[in-house]
Design a protein around this motif. Structure first.
Motif, PDB file in Angstrom:
ATOM      1  N   GLU A 148      -1.581   1.317  -7.207  1.00 24.49           N
ATOM      2  CA  GLU A 148      -1.311   0.052  -6.544  1.00 24.49           C
ATOM      3  C   GLU A 148      -1.213  -1.136  -7.499  1.00 24.49           C
ATOM      4  OE1 GLU A 148      -3.743   0.109  -3.068  1.00 24.49           O
ATOM      5  OE2 GLU A 148      -2.369   1.489  -2.067  1.00 24.49           O
ATOM      6  N   PRO A 149      -2.072  -1.243  -8.531  1.00 26.36           N
ATOM      7  CA  PRO A 149      -1.846  -2.345  -9.468  1.00 26.36           C
ATOM      8  C   PRO A 149      -0.516  -2.180 -10.201  1.00 26.36           C
ATOM      9  CG  PRO A 149      -4.014  -1.382  -9.749  1.00 26.36           C
ATOM     10  CD  PRO A 149      -3.255  -0.479  -8.828  1.00 26.36           C
ATOM     11  N   ALA A 150      -0.128  -0.923 -10.436  1.00 27.81           N
ATOM     12  CA  ALA A 150       1.098  -0.692 -11.193  1.00 27.81           C
ATOM     13  C   ALA A 150       2.331  -1.077 -10.389  1.00 27.81           C
ATOM     14  CB  ALA A 150       1.185   0.777 -11.588  1.00 27.81           C
TER      15      ALA A 150
ATOM     16  N   CYS B  24       9.345   4.795  -7.828  1.00 36.80           N
ATOM     17  CA  CYS B  24       7.956   5.116  -7.508  1.00 36.80           C
ATOM     18  C   CYS B  24       7.204   5.583  -8.740  1.00 36.80           C
ATOM     19  CB  CYS B  24       7.891   6.168  -6.405  1.00 36.80           C
ATOM     20  SG  CYS B  24       8.174   7.813  -6.989  1.00 36.80           S
ATOM     21  N   PRO B  25       5.924   5.203  -8.835  1.00 31.95           N
ATOM     22  CA  PRO B  25       5.125   5.607  -9.993  1.00 31.95           C
ATOM     23  C   PRO B  25       4.848   7.111  -9.990  1.00 31.95           C
ATOM     24  CG  PRO B  25       3.821   4.294  -8.456  1.00 31.95           C
ATOM     25  CD  PRO B  25       5.198   4.355  -7.898  1.00 31.95           C
ATOM     26  N   ILE B  26       4.637   7.640 -11.201  1.00 31.82           N
ATOM     27  CA  ILE B  26       4.356   9.069 -11.350  1.00 31.82           C
ATOM     28  C   ILE B  26       3.003   9.230 -12.010  1.00 31.82           C
ATOM     29  CG2 ILE B  26       5.108  11.199 -12.500  1.00 31.82           C
ATOM     30  CD1 ILE B  26       7.996  10.054 -12.162  1.00 31.82           C
TER      31      ILE B  26
ATOM     32  N   ASP C  46      -8.672   7.288  -3.408  1.00 35.38           N
ATOM     33  CA  ASP C  46      -8.953   5.987  -4.016  1.00 35.38           C
ATOM     34  C   ASP C  46      -8.546   5.959  -5.473  1.00 35.38           C
ATOM     35  OD1 ASP C  46      -9.849   4.644  -1.838  1.00 35.38           O
ATOM     36  OD2 ASP C  46     -11.885   5.464  -2.008  1.00 35.38           O
ATOM     37  N   LEU C  47      -8.783   7.081  -6.142  1.00 35.53           N
ATOM     38  CA  LEU C  47      -8.411   7.188  -7.547  1.00 35.53           C
ATOM     39  C   LEU C  47      -6.905   6.954  -7.685  1.00 35.53           C
ATOM     40  CD1 LEU C  47      -9.938   7.828 -10.099  1.00 35.53           C
ATOM     41  CD2 LEU C  47      -9.381  10.228  -9.790  1.00 35.53           C
TER      42      LEU C  47
ATOM     43  N   LEU D  67     -12.879  11.466  -3.703  1.00 31.83           N
ATOM     44  CA  LEU D  67     -12.521  10.250  -4.435  1.00 31.83           C
ATOM     45  C   LEU D  67     -11.022  10.197  -4.762  1.00 31.83           C
ATOM     46  CD1 LEU D  67     -15.464   9.933  -6.981  1.00 31.83           C
ATOM     47  CD2 LEU D  67     -15.183   8.784  -4.790  1.00 31.83           C
TER      48      LEU D  67
ATOM     49  N   LEU E 192       0.554   8.894 -20.979  1.00 29.73           N
ATOM     50  CA  LEU E 192       0.774   7.501 -20.592  1.00 29.73           C
ATOM     51  C   LEU E 192       1.992   6.948 -21.330  1.00 29.73           C
ATOM     52  CD1 LEU E 192      -2.888   6.179 -20.476  1.00 29.73           C
ATOM     53  CD2 LEU E 192      -1.400   6.697 -18.556  1.00 29.73           C
TER      54      LEU E 192
ATOM     55  N   ARG F 274      -4.923   5.461  -5.548  1.00 26.96           N
ATOM     56  CA  ARG F 274      -4.570   4.083  -5.204  1.00 26.96           C
ATOM     57  C   ARG F 274      -4.893   3.143  -6.365  1.00 26.96           C
ATOM     58  NH1 ARG F 274      -6.368   5.140   0.369  1.00 26.96           N
ATOM     59  NH2 ARG F 274      -4.441   5.181   1.596  1.00 26.96           N
ATOM     60  N   SER F 275      -6.058   3.364  -7.001  1.00 25.42           N
ATOM     61  CA  SER F 275      -6.447   2.454  -8.072  1.00 25.42           C
ATOM     62  C   SER F 275      -5.477   2.557  -9.251  1.00 25.42           C
ATOM     63  CB  SER F 275      -7.873   2.737  -8.527  1.00 25.42           C
ATOM     64  OG  SER F 275      -7.905   3.947  -9.246  1.00 25.42           O
ATOM     65  N   ILE F 276      -4.914   3.720  -9.430  1.00 28.01           N
ATOM     66  CA  ILE F 276      -3.932   3.870 -10.515  1.00 28.01           C
ATOM     67  C   ILE F 276      -2.610   3.239 -10.121  1.00 28.01           C
ATOM     68  CG2 ILE F 276      -2.483   5.543 -11.745  1.00 28.01           C
ATOM     69  CD1 ILE F 276      -4.858   7.479 -11.639  1.00 28.01           C
TER      70      ILE F 276
ATOM     71  N   ASP G 238      -0.546   0.953 -18.356  1.00 24.49           N
ATOM     72  CA  ASP G 238      -0.671   1.519 -17.016  1.00 24.49           C
ATOM     73  C   ASP G 238       0.516   1.207 -16.111  1.00 24.49           C
ATOM     74  OD1 ASP G 238      -4.251   1.293 -16.634  1.00 24.49           O
ATOM     75  OD2 ASP G 238      -2.935   2.767 -17.541  1.00 24.49           O
ATOM     76  N   SER G 239       1.304   0.196 -16.489  1.00 20.17           N
ATOM     77  CA  SER G 239       2.359  -0.185 -15.565  1.00 20.17           C
ATOM     78  C   SER G 239       3.625   0.619 -15.838  1.00 20.17           C
ATOM     79  CB  SER G 239       2.637  -1.679 -15.693  1.00 20.17           C
ATOM     80  OG  SER G 239       3.093  -1.958 -16.986  1.00 20.17           O
ATOM     81  N   MET G 240       4.443   0.693 -14.834  1.00 17.37           N
ATOM     82  CA  MET G 240       5.690   1.424 -14.984  1.00 17.37           C
ATOM     83  C   MET G 240       6.654   0.608 -15.818  1.00 17.37           C
ATOM     84  SD  MET G 240       5.617   4.254 -13.352  1.00 17.37           S
ATOM     85  CE  MET G 240       7.327   4.621 -12.980  1.00 17.37           C
TER      86      MET G 240
ATOM     87  N   LYS H 242     -17.467   4.267   2.020  1.00 12.50           N
ATOM     88  CA  LYS H 242     -16.072   4.639   1.849  1.00 12.50           C
ATOM     89  C   LYS H 242     -15.500   5.151   3.169  1.00 12.50           C
ATOM     90  CE  LYS H 242     -15.529   7.870  -0.934  1.00 12.50           C
ATOM     91  NZ  LYS H 242     -15.309   8.758  -2.069  1.00 12.50           N
TER      92      LYS H 242
ATOM     93  N   ALA I 199       2.049   6.637 -14.799  1.00 12.38           N
ATOM     94  CA  ALA I 199       1.267   5.473 -14.391  1.00 12.38           C
ATOM     95  C   ALA I 199      -0.210   5.724 -14.622  1.00 12.38           C
ATOM     96  CB  ALA I 199       1.519   5.166 -12.926  1.00 12.38           C
TER      97      ALA I 199
ATOM     98  N   MET J 140       0.830  -1.192   0.000  1.00 17.43           N
ATOM     99  CA  MET J 140       0.000   0.000   0.000  1.00 17.43           C
ATOM    100  C   MET J 140       0.866   1.244   0.000  1.00 17.43           C
ATOM    101  SD  MET J 140      -3.026  -0.849   2.623  1.00 17.43           S
ATOM    102  CE  MET J 140      -3.376   0.864   2.893  1.00 17.43           C
TER     103      MET J 140
END
Lengths: 128, 959
Positions: A124-126, A80-82, A117-118, A114, A98, A120-122, B956-958, B798, A103, A3
């Motif tokens: 955390e999967p990355a 770290c993602p940007i 969360d927005l 929001l 992109l 994080r959603s971008i 989407d991934s780095m 939330k 990211a 996280m």
């Protein structure tokens, strides 16, 4: 999946910087560091290691893209993602960001409730 | 012993014998019966029909003998044939000629022989009908006569047999010939039908002729190329499949070189035989025929197929030749017509302009051009030279589109070909190359003249206008950004206050904050609408031109706006919607139009009950109507409705929350679809807003995108209406939904199936949605699909989770925002559906299948069984990994390796081969497995390892 805990926010507009800081701190419970230009962001990155950097696109001096390239060049070990924030919402521009290595892109104006969360959603999967 | 001598007519005799086509054929009942009768008459054990050729006697029928032939030297029959007379030897032991003959001294120990010659034609003896006994005998004269009679029967049987054989062959040949004639007749018939289409252009006719050829030959690609300015240029081409077009221009260039820079009829034929095309351009079964105009070979007609097809026959060449004749004739007519017309055209221009023609043509600043349908300028005025820097001969020596900016070519081609077909006028902007480099923006007014096969064009230099346009676009873009920036902090601050992020706010203050927030949203909408207006005005609005089902548009908009309608006390009803309401256009933009009409109806006809939506026939258009039962619109105001910022009652604008731009934008969008928009209303009795869009032919029902579990999502929602709405919204994006109305069902489905995402309602009948989410996340861990919360209490949920919402990618408040939902699900699904694409080149069906089964869960496997298939696939598709067998039926997998290796972005390769691999080849591969040393399991393990490294491109991934 890890996280995110800390964010470096970069925006030349002090108002927007404040709104997003409050949103990320109070709603998202994140540690937030701010910078009001690309140059300041680079300076802060020499001692801070945030989990994610959020960059405004249009800034005087270095713009978001230049800042991103500088971060990648100067801090190659910083994985770290940007994420970009922009008021330019054309699809073509989004794709360009992109492709440049962002990211994700957050459109302005955004709903501050929001925002965490927005982000994080971008991110955390990355990071996975 | 005496050897038989050759008869004097031996050559003729042998020729005749061969003509019977009987030697070495199987036994036949008729001949067998005759020898049986002969044996019966003489009461002897052996009887034969013996045919004597150069050095043997061969038995067409035999009784009592195993041998099928004996040498001619020792044959008795040879003697009978020598004299063409009956030979009777009563007792071989007393006959000097035969006493020491091996057939007498040894098996079958001939004692008695009687042979009657088989005489045909001019007395040549083919052989004999003979009877043989092991003992000496004394036949009666009647017996000999009977033998001779039977011999004549044998001959007539042979003749009858030959006759039958000949007629059978004749029938078969005739059948073949008839088939050939029928095919040619069919071919000619089609050519006649095509020739009779008087309104078709030469191009269309040639296309139709190629089409007919492809149909008759069972091939898929046909082209006509003509010699033009020192090269072989494609004039027409037709592809009957949607396989990618091979580089035909390159092929023609190669052909031209091959033929020695002229059309050489012999080489044209040889091209087909050599199959150079097959090898180089992935084409099979080529047939090439020269096209001859006025006795000169001036082009070629070529048929081929990118697929494997039946081998071609000589008949197919005949068909191709007939088609080529048809095309040559058409080209020759075209040439004649064109010469006549050009002459007439010049004459007309001369008579109309007289002597002023030249001055008019020469002095204007605009480019005046006459361009043939073949793409070459026929005439240009000096302004072209001045504006572009090229000389007129330079401009006229190449097709015009070669001067266009590469990005403008497709558009120019489609615009001019549309104009050519319709013979209409049109306007187009494009960039023309300048000799000193760079491009010049030109605005063309074009008028097509199909009769003269040309387009008249006037071009204006619009460089200044383009520069101003660019500045304006930048200005609009900057202004919208500058407006959004302060709005972002305002909307953000209000959002934080409203969301309670900075503490509670007293009731009265809350309603003020809410109002400020709503109005900020309205300002944002206004900016978006203004950008739309600007795009429409400047023609920058990008509109897809795809078949769109209006019924789907209506169903979608009605579902998406249903909640809004309920809040305003109306209900949308689809009263009439034919199945085949297809138009060409942009589905999203048409939905935007209908959304606008529906929300207007709800706002202005508040609390009036039903709002009817219908799709009706209106001649060549579909008429989409939205009818409300509200207060109606004053006739005086109707004309202003579609102007910007016009709302009938200024008081309504305050409550409606609209921008006053909706109808103006809608009208613009409809007009960009070649449609019209309007309103019918009388004050006091409701209004009907309609738009008319041109019909297009009914589209074949497209199968929904094959969706595996990968594009399936789970919809957890207890309200069936809302579940259905979500399903509807997602089905537009090709996403399949599995529904779970309770938490229990959702849990069981999540445990047994794989989904790419879940939409979750919080208020479920049996368990709180957030609880369910926590439980399932703990249970499934990484397997838990991304969750999108769709709930009326999304905000509350939330806050409860407060920062512990890992795995929830989006919170969507009801009423559901269509775009938000679709994008959230697509984003989530994208992460799961980006599968690895594997090319598997292997001729063993077993290996292919096993591998595919094992990895199909994570990868899409495309099989290729030959080098050629592999090449085609590599050209058509992108892959993330290739598995290559080296020994392939049509060549060497190493060839593919080399091609992959030298490509700009080489695909990683695993070699899986039966043979040892050269070091140089092995170095190009990620892994080398030898079939004898490594089994299927090794292959799968290797693939597994590589698949982990090779991930599909994920934006989407780095990096």
């Amino acid at each position: 999946m890890e996280m995110i805990r800390s964010v470096l926010l970069v925006d030349d507009e002090p108002d927007i910087l404040m709104v997003s800081r409050i949103a990320l701190q109070t709603v998202g419970k994140l540690e937030v560091e701010t910078a009001s230009s690309g140059e300041e962001a680079l300076a802060k990155l020499t001692h801070a290691q945030p989990d994610v950097v959020v960059l405004d696109m249009m800034m005087p001096g270095m713009d978001g893209l230049q800042t991103l390239n500088q971060i990648k060049e100067r801090f190659p070990s910083l994985a770290c993602p940007i994420v970009f924030m922009t008021a330019k919402t054309q699809q073509a521009e989004r794709e360009m960001y992109l492709n440049a290595g962002a990211a994700g892109v957050i459109n302005k104006p955004f709903d501050p409730m929001l925002l965490p969360d927005l982000l994080r959603s971008i991110v955390e999967p990355a990071r996975n | 012993m005496e050897f038989p001598k050759l008869p004097t007519n031996e050559n003729k005799r042998m020729a005749r014998l061969r003509a019977f086509k009987i030697l070495d054929t199987p036994a036949e009942d008729g001949f067998d019966d005759l020898v049986r009768i002969a044996a019966g008459i003489f009461e002897v054990p052996i009887a034969l029909v013996s045919l004597v050729d150069e050095n043997r006697q061969w038995f067409k029928a035999k009784l009592g003998l195993d041998a099928t032939e004996t040498p001619r030297d020792i044959s008795f029959c040879g003697h009978a044939v020598q004299n063409a007379a009956t030979l009777v030897v009563n007792d071989t032991s007393k006959d000097e000629r035969f006493v020491d003959n091996p057939l007498v001294t040894d098996d079958p120990n001939i004692g008695f022989y009687a042979g009657a010659p088989l005489i045909t034609g001019e007395g040549e003896a083919m052989g004999t009908l003979c009877v043989i006994d092991r003992n000496a005998r004394q036949p009666s004269a009647e017996q000999i006569e009977a033998l001779e009679a039977l011999a004549r029967q044998v001959v007539s049987r042979m003749e009858l047999r030959l006759h039958l054989l000949e007629s059978e062959q004749a029938i078969a040949a005739e059948r073949l010939a008839r088939k050939r004639i029928e095919r040619q007749a069919e071919c000619l018939h089609r050519l006649q039908i095509i020739a009779a289409q008087y309104n078709a252009s030469t191009n269309e006719r040639i296309d139709l002729m190629i089409d007919a050829g492809l149909d008759l030959l069972g091939l898929h690609l046909g082209l006509v190329a003509q010699v033009k300015r020192g090269r072989l240029a494609i004039r027409n081409w037709v592809a009957a499949t949607d396989s990618p077009r091979p580089p035909l221009d390159k092929m023609c260039d190669d052909l031209w070189q091959w033929m020695g820079e002229k059309v050489d009829p012999e080489k044209v034929a040889a091209t087909a035989d050599a199959r150079v095309l097959a090898a180089q351009f992935g084409l099979n079964s080529p047939i090439a025929v020269p096209l001859v105009l006025d006795g000169e070979p001036t082009g070629i007609l070529l048929f081929a197929s990118p697929q494997d097809v039946q081998p071609l026959t000589i008949d197919d060449h005949t068909v191709a030749e007939v088609i080529a004749d048809g095309i040559s004739a058409e080209l020759s007519r075209h040439r004649v017509r064109r010469t006549i017309r050009e002459e007439a055209l010049r004459e007309r221009v001369r008579s109309q302009f007289g002597s002023s023609e030249d001055r008019f043509f020469d002095t204007t600043h605009e480019i005046l051009a006459v361009c043939g349908f073949d793409g070459y300028f026929r005439e240009l005025n000096p302004a072209a030279e001045q504006l572009l820097g090229y000389s007129l001969p330079e401009l006229m020596s190449r097709p015009f589109y070669e001067f266009l900016h590469p990005d403008d070519r497709d558009q120019a081609q489609s615009v001019t070909s549309d104009a050519m077909v319709a013979g209409s006028r049109t306007v187009v902007e494009n960039r023309f190359a300048r000799k000193e480099g760079g491009y010049r923006w030109l605005l063309w007014s074009l008028a097509a003249d199909p009769e003269n096969q040309c387009v008249y064009g006037i071009a204006q230099d619009i460089g200044d206008r383009k520069r101003i346009e660019k500045m304006k676009n930048e200005f609009v873009s900057t202004v919208s950004h500058e407006l959004r920036t302060p709005l972002t902090s305002i909307r953000g601050s209000l959002g934080l206050l409203l969301g309670g992020a900075v503490g509670d706010i007293p009731g009265e203050a809350m309603s003020l904050v809410k109002m400020a927030c709503n109005n900020t949203d309205r300002l944002v909408r206004l900016i978006n609408d203004m950008l739309d207006v600007d795009k429409i005005e400047s023609g920058k609005l990008q509109i897809n031109r795809l078949p769109v089902d209006l019924r789907k548009v209506a169903e979608h908009s009605i579902a998406a706006n249903a909640t809004f309608a309920r809040d305003h006390g109306v209900e949308y009803c689809l009263t009439e919607a034919p199945k085949d309401a297809w138009v060409r256009g942009d589905q999203d933009r048409l939905i935007q139009v209908l959304d606008n009409l529906l929300s207007n109806a709800a706002k202005y006809a508040r609390d009036t009950g039903k709002v009817n939506v219908s799709i009706e026939h209106d001649k060549d258009d579909w008429r989409l109507c939205v009818t409300d039962h509200g207060p109606g619109i004053d006739a005086a105001f109707q004309s202003q409705l579609f102007q910007r910022f016009s709302q009938a009652d200024s008081s309504t604008s305050k409550s409606s929350g609209g921008t006053g731009l909706g109808l103006n934008i809608s009208k613009g969008i409809v007009e960009m679809h070649s449609g019209t928009m309007g309103v019918d209303s009388t004050a006091g009795s409701g209004a009907t807003f309609w738009c008319k869009l041109p019909k297009i032919a009914e589209q074949p029902a497209t199968k929904p995108k094959a969706a595996g579990t990968a594009t399936q999502i789970l919809v957890v929602e207890d309200n069936p209406d809302i579940a259905h709405l979500i399903e509807l919204m997602l089905s537009q994006k090709g996403i399949r939904c599995d529904l779970a109305p309770t938490a229990v069902e959702a849990a069981s489905k999540l445990l047994t199936n794989r989904y790419c995402a879940v939409t979750l309602d919080i208020g479920l009948p049996d368990e709180d949605g957030i609880n369910l989410f926590r439980r399932m996340r703990a249970r499934l861990k990484e397997r838990m699909p991304p969750v999108i919360v769709v709930s009326a209490t999304a905000d509350k949920g939330k806050r409860e989770l407060a920062g512990n919402a890992l795995g929830i990618v989006q919170w969507i408040q009801k009423p559901i925002d269509l775009d938000l939902l679709q994008n959230a699900v697509l984003d989530a699904a994208k992460r799961r559906t980006d599968r690895v694409r594997v090319l598997h080149v292997e001729d063993d069906a077993g290996v292919l299948e096993i591998t595919q089964r094992q990895i199909e869960k994570v990868a899409d496997v495309t099989p290729a069984r030959t080098v050629q298939e592999a090449r085609l696939e590599l050209r058509k598709n992108e892959f993330d990994l290739a598995i290559i067998d080296i020994g392939l039926p049509d060549g060497d997998g190493g060839q593919i390796m080399h091609e992959i290796h030298s490509s700009p972005a080489p695909v990683p390769v695993i070699i899986y081969s039966g043979n040892e691999i050269e070091q140089s080849l092995a170095e190009m591969a990620e892994a080398v497995l030898i079939k004898t040393k490594h089994d299927q399991q090794d292959l799968l393990t290797t693939i597994g390892k590589l698949l982990d490294q090779v991930t599909p491109r994920d934006t989407d991934s780095m990096p």
